[in-house]
Design an enzyme around this catalytic site. Structure first.
Site, short mmCIF file in Angstrom:
data_model
loop_
_atom_site.label_atom_id
_atom_site.label_comp_id
_atom_site.label_asym_id
_atom_site.label_seq_id
_atom_site.Cartn_x
_atom_site.Cartn_y
_atom_site.Cartn_z
CE LYS A 29 -0.54 -8.49 -10.57
NZ LYS A 29 -1.47 -9.47 -10.69
CG ASN A 80 -6.30 -7.37 -18.29
OD1 ASN A 80 -7.41 -7.03 -18.71
ND2 ASN A 80 -5.33 -6.47 -17.76
CG HIS A 112 -1.02 -4.48 -10.91
ND1 HIS A 112 -0.19 -4.33 -11.95
CD2 HIS A 112 -2.25 -4.98 -11.16
CE1 HIS A 112 -0.65 -5.06 -12.94
NE2 HIS A 112 -1.95 -5.21 -12.65
N1 LIG Z 1 -7.54 -11.76 -15.29
C1 LIG Z 1 -7.82 -10.53 -14.86
O1 LIG Z 1 -8.47 -9.84 -15.92
C2 LIG Z 1 -7.55 -10.11 -13.68
C3 LIG Z 1 -7.96 -8.89 -13.05
C4 LIG Z 1 -7.58 -8.66 -11.65
C5 LIG Z 1 -6.91 -9.72 -10.96
N2 LIG Z 1 -6.64 -10.56 -11.50
C6 LIG Z 1 -5.97 -11.91 -10.60
O2 LIG Z 1 -6.98 -12.48 -9.88
C7 LIG Z 1 -6.22 -13.13 -8.67
C8 LIG Z 1 -7.40 -12.53 -7.43
O3 LIG Z 1 -7.21 -11.21 -7.45
P1 LIG Z 1 -7.96 -10.38 -6.22
O4 LIG Z 1 -7.62 -9.00 -6.56
O5 LIG Z 1 -9.51 -10.80 -6.34
O6 LIG Z 1 -7.29 -10.88 -4.91
P2 LIG Z 1 -8.13 -10.93 -3.48
O7 LIG Z 1 -6.91 -11.22 -2.59
O8 LIG Z 1 -8.82 -9.81 -3.43
O9 LIG Z 1 -8.87 -12.19 -3.51
C9 LIG Z 1 -8.54 -13.52 -3.25
C10 LIG Z 1 -9.55 -14.48 -2.93
O10 LIG Z 1 -9.20 -15.88 -3.01
C11 LIG Z 1 -9.46 -16.43 -1.96
N3 LIG Z 1 -8.82 -17.70 -1.70
C12 LIG Z 1 -7.56 -17.65 -1.60
N4 LIG Z 1 -7.33 -19.12 -1.63
C13 LIG Z 1 -8.31 -19.75 -1.72
C14 LIG Z 1 -8.72 -21.40 -1.90
N5 LIG Z 1 -7.76 -22.20 -1.79
N6 LIG Z 1 -9.98 -21.51 -2.27
C15 LIG Z 1 -10.85 -20.46 -2.54
N7 LIG Z 1 -10.61 -19.21 -2.46
C16 LIG Z 1 -9.31 -18.69 -1.89
C17 LIG Z 1 -9.35 -15.53 -0.75
O11 LIG Z 1 -10.07 -15.91 0.49
C18 LIG Z 1 -10.08 -14.11 -1.28
O12 LIG Z 1 -11.23 -14.11 -1.37
C19 LIG Z 1 -5.08 -12.61 -8.50
O13 LIG Z 1 -4.20 -13.69 -9.08
C20 LIG Z 1 -4.97 -11.42 -9.52
O14 LIG Z 1 -3.65 -11.38 -10.26
C21 LIG Z 1 -7.01 -10.88 -12.55
#
Ligand SMILES: NC(=O)c1ccc[n+]([C@@H]2O[C@H](COP(=O)([O-])OP(=O)(O)OC[C@H]3O[C@@H](n4cnc5c(N)ncnc54)[C@H](O)[C@@H]3O)[C@@H](O)[C@H]2O)c1
Length: 240
Positions: A139, A102, A135
């Site tokens: 997710k 996060n 969430h």
């Molecule tokens: N660390 C943080 O602060 C934080 C905050 C929010 C979400 N997250 C995490 O971030 C991740 C993404 O969340 P999101 O809400 O953007 O998800 P999302 O589903 O909206 O987006 C995921 C993206 O990844 C792409 N993708 C999938 N496989 C891929 C690959 N092999 N190569 C390149 N792109 C690929 C998809 O096409 C999509 O555009 C999740 O693991 C979520 O838990 C972390």
């Protein structure tokens, strides 16, 4: 700074907006539909890569970027059981990796305050600990990476607890985590200290994804010129 965005979903789009607001340039954007176009040559056009994809694709992406010699900031969650292996790989490449379950400053303050509260509460056996996370329904991982980090913070300060679980009947040394999925919630985490006569309820609620995105861009600015593996404790100088 020239930024490559790996994963152009909800978070990738927020990162783009935060990066442009801070005056950075986005040199490429890759998601699942065009991932085969990401060649080492294209990768090297970026000073830093910011990765938000999925629990199943994060490790492969991190390794690919490290192999190309480009620093990477990853916010993907659900892959931390292999953190030691990825850390070792980063060192063999003499690379730079920043990971965070996060990126919001508020959550990282919440982690530290939770650690301190746990230390205080550990002296009073009548208070038991539990965690709830809520969430949005898209997710993929449960419990959230943030809930796991929160549980680890509690364990680090509360000798009674050694791990977490999602069972409804936890062992006495396990912190129960309840994961709830409901529409449009960016992330809410609650730590409760439950006693026989009262309870302490401590909540972090994200209103949107801007805090995560802005934190990821700050991490990308911060790691330029560094080598090794870092997280928010390093960035915010919270390491104990
Ligand atoms: N660390 C943080 O602060 C934080 C905050 C929010 C979400 N997250 C995490 O971030 C991740 C993404 O969340 P999101 O809400 O953007 O998800 P999302 O589903 O909206 O987006 C995921 C993206 O990844 C792409 N993708 C999938 N496989 C891929 C690959 N092999 N190569 C390149 N792109 C690929 C998809 O096409 C999509 O555009 C999740 O693991 C979520 O838990 C972390």
């Amino acid at each position: 700074m020239k930024i490559g965005i790996l994963g152009y979903g909800k978070m990738g789009r927020e990162v783009e907006s935060a990066a442009l607001d801070k005056g950075h340039e986005i040199v490429w954007k890759i998601d699942a539909s065009n991932k085969d176009t990401l060649t080492p040559e294209l990768l090297k056009k970026a000073d830093v890569v910011i990765e938000f994809t999925t629990p199943h694709t994060a490790e492969e992406n991190i390794k690919m970027v490290l192999k190309a010699g480009i620093p990477i900031v990853t916010g993907s969650t659900g892959w931390y059981e292999n953190l030691d292996e990825i850390t070792a790989f980063c060192h063999t490449q003499n690379g730079t990796l920043f990971y965070a379950s996060n990126f919001s400053i508020g959550v990282n303050l919440f982690f530290e305050a939770s650690r301190y509260l746990s230390e205080l509460a550990s002296k009073y056996a009548e208070y038991t600990v539990d965690i709830e996370e809520i969430h949005h329904t898209q997710k993929l991982d449960a419990p959230s990476g943030t809930a796991i980090t929160l549980a680890q913070k509690v364990c680090s300060a509360h000798p009674h607890y050694t791990s977490w679980c999602m069972d409804t009947s936890p062992r006495p040394d396990e912190i129960p985590i309840r994961a709830i999925r409901t529409d449009a919630v960016p992330g809410t985490h609650t730590l409760t200290f439950q006693g026989p006569n009262d309870k302490l309820v401590f909540t972090h609620e994200a209103f949107n994804r801007k805090g995560f995105a802005s934190g990821a861009v700050t991490a990308a600015e911060w790691i330029i010129g560094k080598k090794g593996v870092y997280n928010m404790d390093d960035l915010l100088n919270l390491k104990k």
